[in-house]
Design an enzyme around this catalytic site. Sequence first.
Site, PDB file in Angstrom:
ATOM      1  N   TYR A  64       0.848  -1.159   0.028  1.00 40.35           N
ATOM      2  CA  TYR A  64      -0.160   0.021   0.054  1.00 40.35           C
ATOM      3  C   TYR A  64       0.890   1.348   0.022  1.00 40.35           C
ATOM      4  CZ  TYR A  64      -4.917  -0.685   0.235  1.00 40.35           C
ATOM      5  OH  TYR A  64      -6.138  -1.019  -0.189  1.00 40.35           O
ATOM      6  N   GLU A  66      -0.715   4.823  -0.505  1.00 43.64           N
ATOM      7  CA  GLU A  66      -1.254   6.199  -0.796  1.00 43.64           C
ATOM      8  C   GLU A  66      -0.608   7.472  -0.276  1.00 43.64           C
ATOM      9  OE1 GLU A  66      -5.263   5.696   1.477  1.00 43.64           O
ATOM     10  OE2 GLU A  66      -5.563   3.587   0.380  1.00 43.64           O
ATOM     11  N   ASP A 241      -6.420  15.499 -23.689  1.00 46.62           N
ATOM     12  CA  ASP A 241      -6.295  13.859 -23.340  1.00 46.62           C
ATOM     13  C   ASP A 241      -5.508  13.220 -24.567  1.00 46.62           C
ATOM     14  OD1 ASP A 241      -6.664  11.189 -23.119  1.00 46.62           O
ATOM     15  OD2 ASP A 241      -8.954  11.276 -22.831  1.00 46.62           O
ATOM     16  N   THR A 270      -3.221   7.689 -21.440  1.00 49.61           N
ATOM     17  CA  THR A 270      -2.963   6.182 -20.940  1.00 49.61           C
ATOM     18  C   THR A 270      -1.394   5.952 -21.416  1.00 49.61           C
ATOM     19  OG1 THR A 270      -3.661   5.512 -23.272  1.00 49.61           O
ATOM     20  CG2 THR A 270      -5.289   5.504 -21.139  1.00 49.61           C
ATOM     21  N   LYS A 273      -1.542   2.577 -24.916  1.00 47.74           N
ATOM     22  CA  LYS A 273      -1.914   2.532 -26.453  1.00 47.74           C
ATOM     23  C   LYS A 273      -0.764   2.766 -27.229  1.00 47.74           C
ATOM     24  CE  LYS A 273      -6.598   4.088 -25.689  1.00 47.74           C
ATOM     25  NZ  LYS A 273      -6.650   4.522 -24.151  1.00 47.74           N
ATOM     26  N   ARG A 279      -0.836  -1.410 -19.129  1.00 48.96           N
ATOM     27  CA  ARG A 279      -2.250  -0.904 -18.773  1.00 48.96           C
ATOM     28  C   ARG A 279      -2.205   0.393 -17.753  1.00 48.96           C
ATOM     29  NH1 ARG A 279      -6.358  -1.755 -21.508  1.00 48.96           N
ATOM     30  NH2 ARG A 279      -5.162  -3.125 -22.710  1.00 48.96           N
TER      31      ARG A 279
HETATM   32  N1  DSN Z   1     -11.341   2.097 -25.022  1.00 42.31           N
HETATM   33  C1  DSN Z   1     -10.231   3.128 -25.566  1.00 42.31           C
HETATM   34  C2  DSN Z   1     -10.294   3.139 -27.054  1.00 42.31           C
HETATM   35  O1  DSN Z   1     -10.345   1.800 -27.550  1.00 42.31           O
HETATM   36  O2  DSN Z   1     -10.096   4.018 -27.747  1.00 42.31           O
HETATM   37  C3  DSN Z   1     -10.573   4.326 -25.135  1.00 42.31           C
HETATM   38  O3  DSN Z   1     -11.065   4.499 -23.916  1.00 42.31           O
END
Ligand code: DSN
Length: 478
Positions: A64, A66, A241, A270, A273, A279
């Site tokens: 943990y 936090e 974003d 994120t 990607k 992730r």
């Molecule tokens: N789920 C992602 C996508 O496929 O674009 C975005 O949240």
Amino acid sequence: MSPNAESTAFRSALEVIRAVEPRVADAIGAELADQRESLKLIASENYASPATLLAMGNWFSDKYAEGTVGRRFYAGCQNVDTVEALAAEHARELFGAAHAYAQPHSGIDANLVAFWAILADRVEAPALKRAQARHVNDLTEADWFALRRELGDQRMLGMSLDAGGHLTHGFRPNISGKMFDQRSYGTDPATGLVDYDKVAEAAREFRPLVLVAGYSAYPRKVNFRIMREIADSVGATFMVDMAHFAGLVAGKVFTGDFDPVPHAHIVTTTTHKSLRGPRGGLVLCGPELADQVDRGCPMVLGGPLPHVMAAKAVALAEARRPDFADYAQRIVDNAQALADGLLRRGAKLVTGGTDNHLVLIDVTGYGLTGRQAEQALLDSGIVTNRNAVPQDPNGAWYTSGIRIGTPALTTRGLGTAEMDGTAELIHTVLSQTTAGANPDGTASKAKYQLDPALADKISRQASELLTGFPLYPNVDLG
Ligand code: DSN
């Protein structure tokens, strides 16, 4: 590193897991086999490196932590501090940001951290000052009630969903839409491109506290310098974003006006990607929002995932290597080759092409809904996802689009020649699929017909396309 290190690591891990629950070990092995066999064109997916994957399976999962680096609510966080600080340092260096926060567990979490940092800075801090209070606990019941109402009465302007915006940018089904009064800007119906004059007009009329840019299904670049000017003209905080295109920013394919970091007050992403990490999520900002961002946990986040932050540090270190810039450029070259191949064969593409990692096919040109096209492609070994197109006549469930992206196949090493082959397979499936009918004879948005023999043939051709590009070539599970 010894030549067999990756095979040994993964084989040993599976052996340990198999001794407890063999079905989990089998499912992990099956997932690798499935990923190796399919032509993965989901624009938001990728393949993380073995080092990134292995950094997640360890004792950090048990801790943990936090709070944030050097300011924890738990004792014994010195090693978590090390990996969180490393992840943040790599993120700052990679993106040229003043501050980075590596804790968000996902993109939505990163956005929530950003929204609440903005609300704390723009709404809560002035209210505390007015009440001459240092902390929310010092407010009277009446002042606290008034502050809660004020926090819930703020406005956000973001890109509409069918133009490629994201659900977390203030849309009602998501918590962000319940927090903010949201309006959206679309794209020009003729070109499919962002119309900055229209965004400026919407901002002038609506006076948002937050202007959001960023997308999950817009195949073009956004000029963040212009968007910042629009935000400034109405006193809005400008948030980007960049979840989908963070890899292109990291790899310096998006620079100048198209790099959000120098222009936005706050940037979220994120890490899994186009950035090709584990992730998770990340927030970048300038010094003025840094303290508020660092309060993300326990403000809106549950306990940090130190094992994932360790993996973020590894993946961000990889993205700082010179070969990542080459990878990022190849993502875009491949997307453009895929778009060109589809256009040559007669496909209808939203905006007529791409300048990022994704292509959006308007499958009404083939007489199909997105759902029919997605399933027919899946039957043929091609993994994509359906997506709305601007002013979509089929709504958000059935949709009229297929979104395809190149980050994953580019990681495998496929190049522009294979993208032309991929375009041929996609076009063949879509042009040979016909829309089905309901039992009462009306047109179905879900049913379709595709000759199973053709689907099998395309699946085999998709596998052949991947033959020279093994996924995780150094991992042999035996
Ligand atoms: N789920 C992602 C996508 O496929 O674009 C975005 O949240």
